[in-house]
Design a protein around this motif. Structure first.
Motif, PDB file in Angstrom:
ATOM      1  N   HIS B 163       0.819  30.349  28.210  1.00 32.76           N
ATOM      2  CA  HIS B 163       2.014  30.202  28.536  1.00 32.76           C
ATOM      3  C   HIS B 163       3.498  30.275  27.953  1.00 32.76           C
ATOM      4  O   HIS B 163       3.128  29.766  27.374  1.00 32.76           O
ATOM      5  CB  HIS B 163       1.518  28.666  28.967  1.00 32.76           C
ATOM      6  CG  HIS B 163       0.126  28.286  29.841  1.00 32.76           C
ATOM      7  ND1 HIS B 163      -1.050  27.663  28.792  1.00 32.76           N
ATOM      8  CD2 HIS B 163      -0.063  27.510  31.062  1.00 32.76           C
ATOM      9  CE1 HIS B 163      -2.030  27.385  29.639  1.00 32.76           C
ATOM     10  NE2 HIS B 163      -1.385  27.363  31.350  1.00 32.76           N
ATOM     11  N   SER B 164       4.359  30.500  29.315  1.00 36.30           N
ATOM     12  CA  SER B 164       5.261  30.707  28.512  1.00 36.30           C
ATOM     13  C   SER B 164       6.055  29.944  28.650  1.00 36.30           C
ATOM     14  O   SER B 164       6.023  29.288  29.546  1.00 36.30           O
ATOM     15  CB  SER B 164       5.878  32.355  29.397  1.00 36.30           C
ATOM     16  OG  SER B 164       6.915  32.946  29.318  1.00 36.30           O
ATOM     17  N   LEU B 165       6.947  29.816  28.254  1.00 37.99           N
ATOM     18  CA  LEU B 165       8.263  28.902  28.236  1.00 37.99           C
ATOM     19  C   LEU B 165       9.362  29.788  28.656  1.00 37.99           C
ATOM     20  O   LEU B 165       9.248  31.295  29.302  1.00 37.99           O
ATOM     21  CB  LEU B 165       9.664  29.165  26.771  1.00 37.99           C
ATOM     22  CG  LEU B 165       8.368  28.270  25.925  1.00 37.99           C
ATOM     23  CD1 LEU B 165       9.196  28.472  24.599  1.00 37.99           C
ATOM     24  CD2 LEU B 165       8.341  27.058  25.780  1.00 37.99           C
ATOM     25  N   PRO B 166      10.000  28.660  29.737  1.00 37.67           N
ATOM     26  CA  PRO B 166      10.366  29.787  31.225  1.00 37.67           C
ATOM     27  C   PRO B 166      11.790  30.976  30.500  1.00 37.67           C
ATOM     28  O   PRO B 166      11.946  32.144  31.210  1.00 37.67           O
ATOM     29  CB  PRO B 166      11.908  28.873  31.742  1.00 37.67           C
ATOM     30  CG  PRO B 166      11.006  27.344  31.600  1.00 37.67           C
ATOM     31  CD  PRO B 166      10.504  27.739  30.007  1.00 37.67           C
ATOM     32  N   GLN B 167      12.553  30.883  29.257  1.00 38.90           N
ATOM     33  CA  GLN B 167      13.088  31.817  28.684  1.00 38.90           C
ATOM     34  C   GLN B 167      12.459  33.150  28.617  1.00 38.90           C
ATOM     35  O   GLN B 167      13.195  33.892  28.293  1.00 38.90           O
ATOM     36  CB  GLN B 167      13.917  31.076  27.526  1.00 38.90           C
ATOM     37  CG  GLN B 167      14.726  30.134  27.932  1.00 38.90           C
ATOM     38  CD  GLN B 167      15.639  29.656  26.272  1.00 38.90           C
ATOM     39  OE1 GLN B 167      15.068  29.402  25.413  1.00 38.90           O
ATOM     40  NE2 GLN B 167      16.620  28.522  26.700  1.00 38.90           N
ATOM     41  N   SER B 168      10.886  32.871  28.657  1.00 36.64           N
ATOM     42  CA  SER B 168      10.722  34.489  28.354  1.00 36.64           C
ATOM     43  C   SER B 168       9.595  34.728  29.256  1.00 36.64           C
ATOM     44  O   SER B 168       8.495  36.160  28.886  1.00 36.64           O
ATOM     45  CB  SER B 168       9.460  33.469  27.238  1.00 36.64           C
ATOM     46  OG  SER B 168      10.451  33.128  26.030  1.00 36.64           O
ATOM     47  N   GLU B 169       9.707  34.211  30.311  1.00 41.23           N
ATOM     48  CA  GLU B 169       8.851  34.419  31.437  1.00 41.23           C
ATOM     49  C   GLU B 169       8.897  36.159  32.068  1.00 41.23           C
ATOM     50  O   GLU B 169       8.178  36.701  32.003  1.00 41.23           O
ATOM     51  CB  GLU B 169       9.338  33.632  33.046  1.00 41.23           C
ATOM     52  CG  GLU B 169       8.140  32.455  32.920  1.00 41.23           C
ATOM     53  CD  GLU B 169       9.140  32.174  34.011  1.00 41.23           C
ATOM     54  OE1 GLU B 169       9.658  31.383  34.434  1.00 41.23           O
ATOM     55  OE2 GLU B 169       8.556  30.152  33.525  1.00 41.23           O
ATOM     56  N   THR B 170      10.286  36.646  31.914  1.00 41.52           N
ATOM     57  CA  THR B 170      10.208  38.146  32.163  1.00 41.52           C
ATOM     58  C   THR B 170      10.408  39.167  31.144  1.00 41.52           C
ATOM     59  O   THR B 170       9.643  39.952  31.189  1.00 41.52           O
ATOM     60  CB  THR B 170      12.382  38.344  32.358  1.00 41.52           C
ATOM     61  OG1 THR B 170      12.947  37.223  33.436  1.00 41.52           O
ATOM     62  CG2 THR B 170      12.873  39.865  32.723  1.00 41.52           C
ATOM     63  N   PHE B 171      10.358  38.476  29.811  1.00 43.40           N
ATOM     64  CA  PHE B 171       9.450  39.071  29.123  1.00 43.40           C
ATOM     65  C   PHE B 171       8.600  40.138  29.412  1.00 43.40           C
ATOM     66  O   PHE B 171       7.859  41.017  28.966  1.00 43.40           O
ATOM     67  CB  PHE B 171       9.808  38.826  27.422  1.00 43.40           C
ATOM     68  CG  PHE B 171       9.141  39.115  26.273  1.00 43.40           C
ATOM     69  CD1 PHE B 171       9.687  40.467  25.773  1.00 43.40           C
ATOM     70  CD2 PHE B 171       8.169  38.505  25.805  1.00 43.40           C
ATOM     71  CE1 PHE B 171       8.748  40.862  24.762  1.00 43.40           C
ATOM     72  CE2 PHE B 171       7.927  39.368  24.896  1.00 43.40           C
ATOM     73  CZ  PHE B 171       8.281  40.823  24.093  1.00 43.40           C
ATOM     74  N   TYR B 172       7.490  38.839  29.658  1.00 40.94           N
ATOM     75  CA  TYR B 172       5.263  38.697  29.505  1.00 40.94           C
ATOM     76  C   TYR B 172       5.634  39.424  30.835  1.00 40.94           C
ATOM     77  O   TYR B 172       4.720  40.672  31.366  1.00 40.94           O
ATOM     78  CB  TYR B 172       5.027  37.450  29.818  1.00 40.94           C
ATOM     79  CG  TYR B 172       4.900  36.685  28.342  1.00 40.94           C
ATOM     80  CD1 TYR B 172       4.833  37.351  26.596  1.00 40.94           C
ATOM     81  CD2 TYR B 172       5.756  35.338  28.303  1.00 40.94           C
ATOM     82  CE1 TYR B 172       5.618  36.737  25.948  1.00 40.94           C
ATOM     83  CE2 TYR B 172       6.139  34.845  26.833  1.00 40.94           C
ATOM     84  CZ  TYR B 172       5.419  35.714  25.308  1.00 40.94           C
ATOM     85  OH  TYR B 172       5.748  34.407  24.587  1.00 40.94           O
TER      86      TYR B 172
END
Lengths: 71, 205
Positions: B163-172
């Motif tokens: 589950h991604s924190l919003p700030q990391s979504e693009t990275f994943y």
């Protein structure tokens, strides 16, 4: 990554072996991997129950909850 | 039990690769030392943001994570593994994963086993959200690659979920090529990402 492993011989009944083979097939895992997963889950559940937590199964549609007793 | 292997980070000050250690089984002492270095920087950064009136939404989202508590809660449980990347004698990133209890959700692999990343974070001095000139790059990539390698070693064929924190979504989604399965209302509305074996292989190439 840690790779040190110990080997043991396991004696299973025909029914236990059949269950293991079925899970191995369903989960796309080797029989060793299935048993390792089972041990991980057993230890995790046992640890949480020992801390006073409860384990439930919930029916997605009926919203029924039933507690799972682990010995 | 702890195991160390060689890996590489990118020293952003020189642009060169720097030799680092990947630690499988981070010890309590290593966590204590990391927290004692990370925490003051995180707290200072939050104070500066608060004083400057910066909206909470743009604060680093993992700044409240307490790795001591995570380590204590999972120590001795074989379903959990904690990894760290050490370089220049300091912990540059940490990751806690579980190898049981998080079945896959993508339709073609639903119910199959995977490595689930519970928490992953870079040291604060490597975060662009916290410092103007981060020290090391590739920390997140090395740790995600470690999760994929673990998944392969466990016979899970590279399947990894988180589950991604919003700030990391693009990275994943972009850097790691994971499938975005949307918001999970049972996990604080965080978006859930997962890899297939093909995506995992592509990520490692």
């Amino acid at each position: 990554m840690a790779t040190d492993k110990k080997t043991m011989t396991l004696n299973l009944t025909a029914a236990e072996m059949a269950a293991l083979e079925k899970l191995s097939d369903q989960k796309d895992l080797s029989k060793t991997a299935v048993l390792r997963q089972a041990l991980r889950l057993y230890q995790l559940i046992d640890s949480r129950l020992a801390q006073g937590e409860l384990l439930y199964f919930e029916d997605k549609d009926k919203k029924n909850k039933s507690e799972l007793m682990v010995l | 039990m702890s195991d160390r292997s060689r890996t590489y980070l990118k020293d952003l000050r020189t642009g060169q690769l720097a030799e680092a250690s990947l630690i499988d089984g981070v010890s309590r002492d290593e966590i204590e030392r990391s927290e004692s270095l990370w925490r003051p920087i995180l707290l200072e950064s939050l104070e500066i943001r608060q004083r400057s009136g910066i909206a909470k939404g743009s604060w680093p989202e993992h700044s409240h994570w307490d790795w001591r508590k995570k380590h204590a809660a999972t120590e001795g449980l074989i379903a959990y593994r904690m990894f760290g990347v050490e370089c220049e004698g300091d912990m540059q990133g940490l990751m806690l994963v579980s190898t049981a209890g998080h079945p896959c959700r993508i339709a073609e692999q639903r119910g199959k086993e995977q490595v689930y990343i519970d928490f992953v974070a870079s040291a604060p001095w490597n975060s662009r959200e916290l410092v103007d000139s981060p020290r090391y790059g590739l920390v997140g990539r090395v740790l995600i690659a470690t999760a994929v390698q673990l998944s392969l070693a466990e016979g899970f064929r590279g399947r990894v979920g988180l589950h991604s924190l919003p700030q990391s979504e693009t990275f994943y989604a972009t850097n790691c090529g994971m499938t975005d399965l949307g918001k999970d209302t049972k996990k604080e509305g965080l978006r859930y990402f997962e890899t297939t074996p093909a995506q995992a292989a592509a990520f490692l190439r």
